[in-house]
Every structure is written in C-alpha cells, then in structure tokens.
Design a protein around this motif. Structure first.
Motif, PDB file in Angstrom:
ATOM      1  N   LEU A 301       0.865  -1.058   0.192  1.00 13.77           N
ATOM      2  CA  LEU A 301       0.010  -0.013   0.048  1.00 13.77           C
ATOM      3  C   LEU A 301       0.765   1.228  -0.073  1.00 13.77           C
ATOM      4  N   ALA A 302       0.406   2.193  -0.825  1.00 15.25           N
ATOM      5  CA  ALA A 302       1.412   3.125  -1.001  1.00 15.25           C
ATOM      6  C   ALA A 302       1.395   4.333  -0.047  1.00 15.25           C
ATOM      7  N   SER A 303       2.866   4.750   0.095  1.00 15.84           N
ATOM      8  CA  SER A 303       3.044   6.057   0.808  1.00 15.84           C
ATOM      9  C   SER A 303       3.395   7.449  -0.273  1.00 15.84           C
ATOM     10  N   ILE A 304       3.396   8.508   0.342  1.00 14.87           N
ATOM     11  CA  ILE A 304       3.748   9.570  -0.660  1.00 14.87           C
ATOM     12  C   ILE A 304       4.880  10.191   0.009  1.00 14.87           C
ATOM     13  N   GLN A 305       5.981  10.540  -0.996  1.00 15.23           N
ATOM     14  CA  GLN A 305       7.271  11.001  -0.620  1.00 15.23           C
ATOM     15  C   GLN A 305       7.498  12.727  -0.732  1.00 15.23           C
ATOM     16  N   ASN A 306       6.427  13.181  -1.528  1.00 15.11           N
ATOM     17  CA  ASN A 306       6.798  14.732  -1.550  1.00 15.11           C
ATOM     18  C   ASN A 306       5.595  15.206  -2.265  1.00 15.11           C
ATOM     19  N   ARG A 307       5.694  16.509  -2.379  1.00 19.62           N
ATOM     20  CA  ARG A 307       4.430  17.308  -2.933  1.00 19.62           C
ATOM     21  C   ARG A 307       4.274  16.884  -4.483  1.00 19.62           C
ATOM     22  N   GLU A 308       5.280  16.888  -5.073  1.00 23.84           N
ATOM     23  CA  GLU A 308       5.180  16.870  -6.494  1.00 23.84           C
ATOM     24  C   GLU A 308       4.678  15.207  -6.901  1.00 23.84           C
ATOM     25  N   GLU A 309       5.046  14.138  -5.953  1.00 20.14           N
ATOM     26  CA  GLU A 309       4.591  13.067  -6.508  1.00 20.14           C
ATOM     27  C   GLU A 309       2.945  12.709  -6.076  1.00 20.14           C
ATOM     28  N   PHE A 310       2.611  13.567  -4.743  1.00 20.73           N
ATOM     29  CA  PHE A 310       1.370  13.592  -4.519  1.00 20.73           C
ATOM     30  C   PHE A 310       0.292  14.302  -5.647  1.00 20.73           C
ATOM     31  N   ASP A 311       0.834  15.411  -6.159  1.00 19.03           N
ATOM     32  CA  ASP A 311      -0.071  16.042  -7.199  1.00 19.03           C
ATOM     33  C   ASP A 311      -0.107  15.201  -8.538  1.00 19.03           C
ATOM     34  N   ALA A 312       1.115  14.494  -8.689  1.00 23.22           N
ATOM     35  CA  ALA A 312       0.862  13.643  -9.957  1.00 23.22           C
ATOM     36  C   ALA A 312       0.188  12.471  -9.772  1.00 23.22           C
ATOM     37  N   ILE A 313      -0.039  11.891  -8.560  1.00 25.71           N
ATOM     38  CA  ILE A 313      -1.130  10.524  -8.413  1.00 25.71           C
ATOM     39  C   ILE A 313      -2.551  11.442  -8.346  1.00 25.71           C
ATOM     40  N   VAL A 314      -2.488  12.367  -7.659  1.00 25.36           N
ATOM     41  CA  VAL A 314      -4.044  12.820  -7.594  1.00 25.36           C
ATOM     42  C   VAL A 314      -4.564  13.308  -9.049  1.00 25.36           C
ATOM     43  N   ALA A 315      -3.832  13.633  -9.855  1.00 30.29           N
ATOM     44  CA  ALA A 315      -4.288  14.016 -11.168  1.00 30.29           C
ATOM     45  C   ALA A 315      -4.753  12.658 -11.935  1.00 30.29           C
ATOM     46  N   LYS A 316      -4.403  11.635 -11.466  1.00 37.65           N
ATOM     47  CA  LYS A 316      -5.015  10.438 -12.296  1.00 37.65           C
ATOM     48  C   LYS A 316      -6.051   9.920 -11.483  1.00 37.65           C
ATOM     49  N   LEU A 317      -6.649  10.405 -10.413  1.00 32.64           N
ATOM     50  CA  LEU A 317      -7.811   9.860  -9.274  1.00 32.64           C
ATOM     51  C   LEU A 317      -8.970  10.536  -9.866  1.00 32.64           C
ATOM     52  N   ASP A 318     -10.223   9.591  -9.604  1.00 33.49           N
ATOM     53  CA  ASP A 318     -11.408  10.105  -9.468  1.00 33.49           C
ATOM     54  C   ASP A 318     -11.661  10.907  -8.254  1.00 33.49           C
ATOM     55  N   ASN A 319     -11.923  12.295  -8.350  1.00 28.28           N
ATOM     56  CA  ASN A 319     -12.156  12.922  -7.071  1.00 28.28           C
ATOM     57  C   ASN A 319     -13.122  12.745  -6.418  1.00 28.28           C
ATOM     58  N   SER A 320     -14.031  11.992  -7.003  1.00 24.20           N
ATOM     59  CA  SER A 320     -15.433  11.605  -6.131  1.00 24.20           C
ATOM     60  C   SER A 320     -15.415  10.188  -5.461  1.00 24.20           C
ATOM     61  N   GLU A 321     -14.173   9.708  -5.613  1.00 24.39           N
ATOM     62  CA  GLU A 321     -14.184   8.384  -4.796  1.00 24.39           C
ATOM     63  C   GLU A 321     -12.871   8.614  -3.808  1.00 24.39           C
ATOM     64  N   LYS A 322     -12.951   7.687  -2.826  1.00 25.12           N
ATOM     65  CA  LYS A 322     -11.723   7.707  -1.714  1.00 25.12           C
ATOM     66  C   LYS A 322     -10.807   6.579  -2.004  1.00 25.12           C
ATOM     67  N   TYR A 323      -9.671   6.723  -1.700  1.00 27.96           N
ATOM     68  CA  TYR A 323      -8.436   5.587  -2.191  1.00 27.96           C
ATOM     69  C   TYR A 323      -7.648   5.427  -0.822  1.00 27.96           C
ATOM     70  N   PHE A 324      -7.586   4.440  -0.391  1.00 27.34           N
ATOM     71  CA  PHE A 324      -6.711   3.978   0.885  1.00 27.34           C
ATOM     72  C   PHE A 324      -5.284   4.081   0.435  1.00 27.34           C
ATOM     73  N   LEU A 325      -4.320   4.831   1.424  1.00 25.15           N
ATOM     74  CA  LEU A 325      -2.955   4.763   1.333  1.00 25.15           C
ATOM     75  C   LEU A 325      -2.456   3.749   2.458  1.00 25.15           C
ATOM     76  N   GLY A 326      -1.358   3.592   2.251  1.00 27.21           N
ATOM     77  CA  GLY A 326      -0.488   2.635   3.187  1.00 27.21           C
ATOM     78  C   GLY A 326      -0.057   3.304   4.449  1.00 27.21           C
ATOM     79  N   ILE A 327      -0.584   4.471   4.999  1.00 36.76           N
ATOM     80  CA  ILE A 327      -0.199   5.245   6.024  1.00 36.76           C
ATOM     81  C   ILE A 327      -1.285   4.967   7.337  1.00 36.76           C
ATOM     82  N   ASN A 328      -0.875   4.606   8.353  1.00 35.76           N
ATOM     83  CA  ASN A 328      -1.803   4.390   9.371  1.00 35.76           C
ATOM     84  C   ASN A 328      -1.137   4.671  10.968  1.00 35.76           C
TER      85      ASN A 328
END
Length: 391
Positions: A301-328
């Motif tokens: 399950l994924a963790s995010i390393q920085n802002r650039e990576e986060f923005d790149a991933i968010v650009a490919k997601l459906d904003n109406s849905e929720k996605y689990f990350l590997g952070i807990n």
C-alpha cells in the motif's frame, strides 16, 4: 565582326541606283512624248501593245537588263536579310548572357563587400577592447617614473636659474676685470651646454621609454590574448570531451535501469513521477485486504514522498472516490507510519481540521479530492499500491 560574302552593301546600293535610272528614263520618255504634240486617241487595241513599241529600243534594253538583275538577285537579297536578322538575334542572345554574367558578378561583389564589412566590424571591436585593456596593461608606477623625471628636469632648471643669478652678481662685482668676465662666460656657456645636453638626453630617454612601453604593452597584450584564446579552446575541447563521456555514461545507466525496471516492475504498475504505482479502480476492499492485495501483486500500500509525487497521483484519481494509502497510526494514535518501510510517513496534505477521530477505528489514511484524512479502516474503498519498500 562577321562579314557575309554576297551581302555587301555596295551591291545593294548599285541596285538602288539602277532602279533610279529606270525611273528617270520613264519620266523622260513621257515628257518627250508630251512635247511631240497631241496624238491620236488610242484605240482599245493600242492599250495591249507591249513596252518595246511604246519605248525606244535603247530604253527597253536598259530596262530589261535592270529587271533581269533584280529578278536574279532577289532571292539572294532575301537570304542576306534573313542572315542579318539571325546575326542580330544571336548578338542579342549574347548580350543577354553577358548581362546575366554581369549581374552574377555584381551579386558576388556585394556578398564580398558584406563579408568585408563584417570583418571590419570585428576588427573595430577588437581595437576597442584593446584600447580598454591598454590602461590596465600599463605599469602602475609609470606615472611615478614620469613624475620623477619631470621633478629632475624642474630641479635642473632651478639650478640653472640659480647659477645664472650668481654669475650675474659676480659679473657686477668684478665688472672691471676683463679676464674674470671671459672666464665666467666660458663657465656659463659650458654649464648651459651641459644642462641643455642633459635636458635633451632626458627628453630622448622619455620618448624612447614611451615608444618602448607602447610596443611592449601591445605585444604583451597580443601574446596574452593569443594564449587566452588557445587556453579557452583547450578548455572547450576538454569540456566537450567530458560532456560526451557523461552523456555516454548516462545513456548506459539509463539503459541498465530500463532493463532492471523491465525485469522487476510487476504487471499493472505504471511510472508516476519517479516511482511505479498501481491505482486500483475496479474493486473496493478494507484497509487490511487492500494491503494483502498489493502484496500479492508484488508491492505495498502506497506512501507519498513529496508534494510533486502527490500532485501527480491525484491528477490520475477520480475526485468523487476515496482511495486507501499505506499510512496508519493503528499502533499509537497520532504516530503515522508507512506499512511498506515501517518508518514515519514523510508527507501529508491534510483536509482542513484533520486529523479528526470520530471513532477509534479511524486509524487509516485515505485520499479524496486532493486531500488526506483519517478514515475507518474497516470501510471498503479503492486503493493505491507501490512497488518499493523505501518510503
């Protein structure tokens, strides 16, 4: 100049003269006939009588020879005219060719002139640069040396003036002594010659020094400029060689990484930013099952390393849905760690007022509409996997 035999202008002139003679004979014959008095009215048959009965035999023989000559030479004269027209046309073509050649020569001259202008501009810039650098190349103590020489000249002039005053005073005291006066004049003359000689010598030394300095500075500047240009050329060649080696090295590294990535990247993962991720859009699982699904695919399950990576991933997601990350923070509330590396998570972009714990089960982080928030780990959601275990 081309001369065509058979088309000489003299023969054409003779033909015109014979035609004029013929015309003159006809006029004279008509005039003599009118002087002879009225004749009987001609009958209709008389109009058909030939030229030989109406003109004397001599007149007809002259006219006959002229007409024969004209008939014999008519074709030759026509041919001569055609030849003249062909020659004129050939000359015109030759002139056009020469004009085209001249135009090309003018174009070449203009191009050469433009090249010369560029060369002169470059020489002017070099001369200006040399003039600007000349003051820097002049020794700093030059002005001091010139000032010292001027001081010495002033001291000599003062000494000469002082001696002149002393001699004048001595001359007033011993005016009646002729021998002493002559001696004084000789001494004065000798001193003046000596001082003038020293002054001239110093001037010559100063001029020679200035000339030598100019030549030395110019030569030194040219030598330094040549050495600098050669050094820059060597540096440029060296840099190009280093750049070529670096490019080759990077190419080899890129090829190696490409081969390694091709072998180690599980199916379904794509490069997003600098790492490989899999975004699960088809099924929804709770957090623990999503982690097991990522492990079966060969990732975490994924963790995010920085802002650039986060923005790149968010650009490919459906904003109406929720996605689990590997952070807990299931082990300790508020201590968020990455399930892939076991270390503290390095990047967060919380929704306003998050993290908010409404229930104790809200210990798993999810993404929606470009923000992170804590969510119930037992809920089923889409999820994101990563290939490495370093973040």
């Amino acid at each position: 100049m081309v001369i065509f035999i058979g088309c000489a202008p003299s023969k054409i002139i003779k033909m015109h003269r014979l035609a004029a003679v013929l015309f003159y004979v006809l006029i004279v014959g008509n005039y003599n006939e009118s002087l002879a008095g009225p004749t009987k009215s001609a009958s209709p048959g008389s109009k058909a009588e030939d030229l030989e009965t109406r003109c004397t035999g001599h007149c007809f023989s002259k006219m006959s020879s002229v007409m024969d000559y004209v008939a014999a030479n008519q074709e030759r004269w026509n041919t001569c005219q055609e030849i003249t027209e062909n020659v004129t046309r050939a000359d015109k073509n030759q002139i056009l060719i020469q004009m085209a050649s001249l135009q090309e020569a003018v174009t070449n001259v203009k191009t050469s002139q433009e090249f010369q202008d560029v060369k002169l501009d470059r020489m002017d810039r070099q001369q200006m640069a040399m003039q600007e650098s000349l003051p820097k190349a002049i020794p700093q103590d030059l002005e001091k040396k010139l000032g010292s020489m001027e001081t010495q000249l002033a001291a000599l002039q003062n000494e000469l003036a002082s001696m002149q005053i002393n001699i004048n005073n001595h001359h007033l005291v011993s005016k009646d002594t002729q021998t002493s006066q002559a001696s004084t004049q000789e001494v004065l003359s000798s001193l003046k010659d000596s001082l003038e000689s020293k002054y001239i010598k110093l001037e010559r030394q100063q001029i020679a020094m200035q000339e030598s300095l100019k030549m030395t500075v110019v030569q030194d500047f040219e030598d330094k400029l040549s050495r600098t240009e050669a050094h820059l050329t060597r540096l440029e060649n060296k840099l190009q060689s280093i750049q070529s080696k670096i490019d080759n090295h990077l190419t080899a590294i890129s090829e190696t990484l490409s081969k390694l990535n091709t072998k180690s990247i599980p199916p379904g993962f794509k490069l997003i930013g600098s790492r490989f991720f899999h975004i699960q859009e088809d099924i929804k699982l709770n957090w623990a099952d999503a982690q097991d699904s990522c492990r079966r695919m060969g990732g975490y399950l994924a963790s995010i390393q920085n802002r650039e990576e986060f923005d790149a991933i968010v650009a490919k997601l459906d904003n109406s849905e929720k996605y689990f990350l590997g952070i807990n923070d299931r082990d300790k509330k508020g201590d968020f760690v990455s399930v892939a590396s076991g270390r503290p998570a390095s990047f967060f972009k919380w929704f306003p007022d998050e993290p908010v714990y409404n229930y104790d089960q809200e210990r798993c982080i999810a993404i929606q509409d470009g923000y992170m928030f804590v969510n119930n780990c037992t809920y089923k959601k889409r999820f994101i996997c990563q290939t490495d275990d370093k973040i």
